[in-house]
Design an enzyme around this catalytic site. Structure first.
Site, PDB file in Angstrom:
ATOM      1  N   PRO A  31       0.820  -1.220   0.000  1.00 61.39           N
ATOM      2  CA  PRO A  31       0.000   0.000   0.000  1.00 61.39           C
ATOM      3  C   PRO A  31       0.855   1.272   0.000  1.00 61.39           C
ATOM      4  O   PRO A  31       0.349   2.352  -0.272  1.00 61.39           O
ATOM      5  CB  PRO A  31      -0.841  -0.111   1.273  1.00 61.39           C
ATOM      6  CG  PRO A  31      -0.279  -1.234   2.062  1.00 61.39           C
ATOM      7  CD  PRO A  31       0.635  -2.033   1.189  1.00 61.39           C
ATOM      8  N   GLU A  50       2.283  -8.245   8.614  1.00 53.97           N
ATOM      9  CA  GLU A  50       2.493  -6.789   8.528  1.00 53.97           C
ATOM     10  C   GLU A  50       3.382  -6.408   7.351  1.00 53.97           C
ATOM     11  O   GLU A  50       3.608  -5.221   7.096  1.00 53.97           O
ATOM     12  CB  GLU A  50       3.090  -6.253   9.831  1.00 53.97           C
ATOM     13  CG  GLU A  50       2.213  -6.458  11.059  1.00 53.97           C
ATOM     14  CD  GLU A  50       0.797  -5.922  10.883  1.00 53.97           C
ATOM     15  OE1 GLU A  50       0.659  -4.742  10.512  1.00 53.97           O
ATOM     16  OE2 GLU A  50      -0.170  -6.686  11.107  1.00 53.97           O
ATOM     17  N   ARG A 106      -3.029  -8.591 -20.703  1.00 55.04           N
ATOM     18  CA  ARG A 106      -3.945  -8.349 -21.823  1.00 55.04           C
ATOM     19  C   ARG A 106      -3.380  -7.352 -22.835  1.00 55.04           C
ATOM     20  O   ARG A 106      -3.926  -7.195 -23.920  1.00 55.04           O
ATOM     21  CB  ARG A 106      -5.332  -7.913 -21.330  1.00 55.04           C
ATOM     22  CG  ARG A 106      -5.359  -6.584 -20.629  1.00 55.04           C
ATOM     23  CD  ARG A 106      -6.733  -6.272 -20.074  1.00 55.04           C
ATOM     24  NE  ARG A 106      -7.700  -5.891 -21.105  1.00 55.04           N
ATOM     25  CZ  ARG A 106      -7.733  -4.709 -21.709  1.00 55.04           C
ATOM     26  NH1 ARG A 106      -6.851  -3.778 -21.412  1.00 55.04           N
ATOM     27  NH2 ARG A 106      -8.643  -4.437 -22.622  1.00 55.04           N
ATOM     28  N   ASP A 115     -10.026   1.400 -24.802  1.00 55.04           N
ATOM     29  CA  ASP A 115     -10.441   1.339 -23.406  1.00 55.04           C
ATOM     30  C   ASP A 115     -10.344   2.704 -22.742  1.00 55.04           C
ATOM     31  O   ASP A 115      -9.486   3.489 -23.089  1.00 55.04           O
ATOM     32  CB  ASP A 115      -9.487   0.454 -22.581  1.00 55.04           C
ATOM     33  CG  ASP A 115      -9.586  -1.010 -22.943  1.00 55.04           C
ATOM     34  OD1 ASP A 115     -10.613  -1.406 -23.493  1.00 55.04           O
ATOM     35  OD2 ASP A 115      -8.625  -1.730 -22.658  1.00 55.04           O
TER      36      ASP A 115
HETATM   37  C1  6SD Z   1       1.258  -7.721   3.822  1.00 55.11           C
HETATM   38  C2  6SD Z   1       0.574  -6.700   1.776  1.00 55.11           C
HETATM   39  C3  6SD Z   1       0.888  -6.420   0.459  1.00 55.11           C
HETATM   40  C4  6SD Z   1      -0.531  -6.094   2.389  1.00 55.11           C
HETATM   41  C5  6SD Z   1      -1.752  -3.893  -0.368  1.00 55.11           C
HETATM   42  C6  6SD Z   1      -1.499  -3.291  -1.566  1.00 55.11           C
HETATM   43  C7  6SD Z   1      -2.489  -2.361  -1.755  1.00 55.11           C
HETATM   44  N1  6SD Z   1      -2.685  -1.492  -2.777  1.00 55.11           N
HETATM   45  N2  6SD Z   1      -3.292  -2.409  -0.717  1.00 55.11           N
HETATM   46  N3  6SD Z   1      -2.860  -3.332   0.135  1.00 55.11           N
HETATM   47  C8  6SD Z   1      -0.959  -4.891   0.349  1.00 55.11           C
HETATM   48  C9  6SD Z   1       0.125  -5.496  -0.245  1.00 55.11           C
HETATM   49  C10 6SD Z   1      -1.286  -5.193   1.678  1.00 55.11           C
HETATM   50  O1  6SD Z   1       1.383  -7.578   2.428  1.00 55.11           O
END
Ligand code: 6SD
Length: 242
Positions: free
Chosen positions: A94, A121, A166, A181
């Site tokens: 994230p 985590e 794709r 698209d």
């Molecule tokens: C613990 C993860 C890996 C946890 C993730 C990626 C996005 N855009 N939201 N959440 C994410 C990726 C969450 O490993």
């Protein structure tokens, strides 16, 4: 054009079954056609203890567990040992750069992608640091698929792979449907796609807009542009809808 292997994909995870959808639909067909080769690796096969431990407590305290850099290093190096070129390392998180069509386009031109999928985590930050510093990958990309928190990287990897695959030549049935698209570079100038219709002409009292059956292609383009602008203003005022 002669068909040949266009992309190699390695995915490392503690949940190999998350990736069974890759055997379906377009991606499954691309594998059968030997356009794409996918290998899923179980992270736990790289553990040394009898409990196959992949996580440990976070330094500095806090909730949850952190994935061990030792195990990840073994797993990634074993994938690299089978590589014929420097791959791109993709780390779903994230806190990465936000995935978009432009990045999908760039990834679709790569010959080898390696995805590492965190759980708990996340992965000890030295793993990304090490491979950034190492020259073992052509690039290390930390990628977010949007501003929400998933339980792990697997679903994000699937999203990135679907959007990317794709765009590979010969993977999509109809090569034309890629270019118009919403979001496709060079489509309706960065606008969301407007409404679309097929038969029957009346369904549950709803008519297909008359202009679409008029045969006037100038008017049809103009109408579609108008509707695309309307929708973009409503849902994505941040997009360029001049
Ligand atoms: C613990 C993860 C890996 C946890 C993730 C990626 C996005 N855009 N939201 N959440 C994410 C990726 C969450 O490993």
């Amino acid at each position: 054009m002669k068909k040949m292997l266009l992309m190699r994909v390695d995915l490392i995870t503690i949940f190999p079954d998350y990736f069974s959808p890759l055997n379906l639909s377009l991606f499954g067909k691309a594998q059968e056609a030997k356009l794409i080769e996918v290998k899923v690796h179980d992270l736990r096969t790289f553990t040394a203890d009898k409990h196959k431990t992949v996580d440990d407590a976070p330094y500095g305290g806090g909730p949850g567990m952190v994935m061990s850099p030792v195990i990840w290093g073994e797993a990634i190096d074993s994938v690299l040992a089978q590589a014929t070129i420097k791959p791109v390392l993709i780390v779903p998180t994230p806190s990465g750069q936000v995935f978009n069509q432009e990045l999908a386009q760039k990834l679709s031109n790569q010959e080898h992608l390696v995805f590492i999928n965190g759980r708990y985590e996340g992965i000890d930050s030295r793993v990304v640091q090490h491979y950034q510093d190492s020259n073992k990958f052509s690039e290390v990309l930390e990628i977010s698929i949007g501003d929400y928190v998933l339980a792990g990287g697997e679903v994000a990897s699937l999203v990135i792979l679907e959007a990317t695959s794709r765009l590979i030549n010969g993977v999509l049935g109809n090569e034309d449907s890629v270019s118009d698209d919403s979001f496709a570079p060079g489509s309706m100038q960065n606008l969301l796609e407007g409404p679309i219709y097929t038969r029957p002409p009346v369904w549950r009292d709803l008519n297909v807009p008359e202009v679409l059956t008029s045969g006037d292609h100038g008017k049809i383009s103009q109408w579609r542009k108008e509707k695309a602008l309307e929708r973009t203003k409503k849902f994505r005022p941040d997009l360029d809808s001049k």
